[in-house]
Write an enzyme that holds these catalytic residues in place. Sequence first.
Site, PDB file in Angstrom:
ATOM      1  N   LYS A  11      82.815  67.316  14.293  1.00 38.59           N
ATOM      2  CA  LYS A  11      83.090  67.501  12.867  1.00 38.59           C
ATOM      3  C   LYS A  11      83.705  66.243  12.247  1.00 38.59           C
ATOM      4  CE  LYS A  11      83.577  72.533  13.300  1.00 38.59           C
ATOM      5  NZ  LYS A  11      84.390  73.723  12.933  1.00 38.59           N
ATOM      6  N   TYR A  51      76.991  77.518   7.334  1.00 40.83           N
ATOM      7  CA  TYR A  51      78.105  78.465   7.455  1.00 40.83           C
ATOM      8  C   TYR A  51      77.920  79.697   6.561  1.00 40.83           C
ATOM      9  CZ  TYR A  51      80.957  75.494  10.507  1.00 40.83           C
ATOM     10  OH  TYR A  51      81.450  74.777  11.578  1.00 40.83           O
ATOM     11  N   ASN A 114      88.976  71.329  13.255  1.00 38.23           N
ATOM     12  CA  ASN A 114      89.063  71.637  14.682  1.00 38.23           C
ATOM     13  C   ASN A 114      88.029  70.904  15.546  1.00 38.23           C
ATOM     14  OD1 ASN A 114      86.872  73.144  13.935  1.00 38.23           O
ATOM     15  ND2 ASN A 114      87.721  75.128  14.502  1.00 38.23           N
ATOM     16  N   HIS A 117      82.091  72.047  16.649  1.00 41.48           N
ATOM     17  CA  HIS A 117      81.449  73.351  16.495  1.00 41.48           C
ATOM     18  C   HIS A 117      80.726  73.686  17.790  1.00 41.48           C
ATOM     19  CE1 HIS A 117      78.706  76.491  15.149  1.00 41.48           C
ATOM     20  NE2 HIS A 117      77.746  75.803  15.737  1.00 41.48           N
ATOM     21  N   GLU A 128      70.411  77.123  14.893  1.00 42.66           N
ATOM     22  CA  GLU A 128      71.164  75.920  14.519  1.00 42.66           C
ATOM     23  C   GLU A 128      70.469  74.648  15.001  1.00 42.66           C
ATOM     24  OE1 GLU A 128      75.405  78.345  14.607  1.00 42.66           O
ATOM     25  OE2 GLU A 128      75.045  76.783  16.095  1.00 42.66           O
TER      26      GLU A 128
END
Length: 139
Positions: A11, A51, A114, A117, A128
């Site tokens: 990320k 998302y 965080n 993913h 995905e």
Amino acid sequence: MKGNITFTMIKPDATGKNLTGKILSMITEAGFTIRALKMTRLSKEQAEGFYAVHKDKPFFNDLVKFMTSGPVVAAILEKENAVESFRALIGATNPANAAEGTIRKLYASSVQENAVHGSDSDENAQIEASYFFSNLERF
Ligand code: ATP
Ligand code: MG
């Protein structure tokens, strides 16, 4: 039967801290083989689509803003029981709850920022992976 493919993104918080190499190294050291890899920056529409399951959550707008704030590194990874095995490697969504030695424990700074993913099911891993990579980009 458990699938052998998962999808990940490093990320924007982690790419911005120059952690891409360290995280890819942890992934391959853990026995995953990289089957596709690219650095890209998500558009607002791409982040919202990725998302979409969270679109009614209070954190959705912030999440989209965060995920479009810088580049991500997307990858398709192969290993036996890939989805579960990779979620174990990355640790809990909130780094405060992540186990020692996990990627999020080491590198995440908050529940939003965080670091990585990981797909949550074999079905989503396929969806995905196709969202980011054409067949010509998968090896
Ligand atoms: P990911 O799907 O990114 O691998 P995850 O499956 O561990 O993470 P999800 O519940 O799918 O967690 O949430 C998707 C992402 O939304 C999280 O990784 C995090 O960046 C953000 N997020 C989740 N919960 C919160 C929250 N309570 N506050 C802020 N951001 C959140
Ligand atoms: Mg998730």
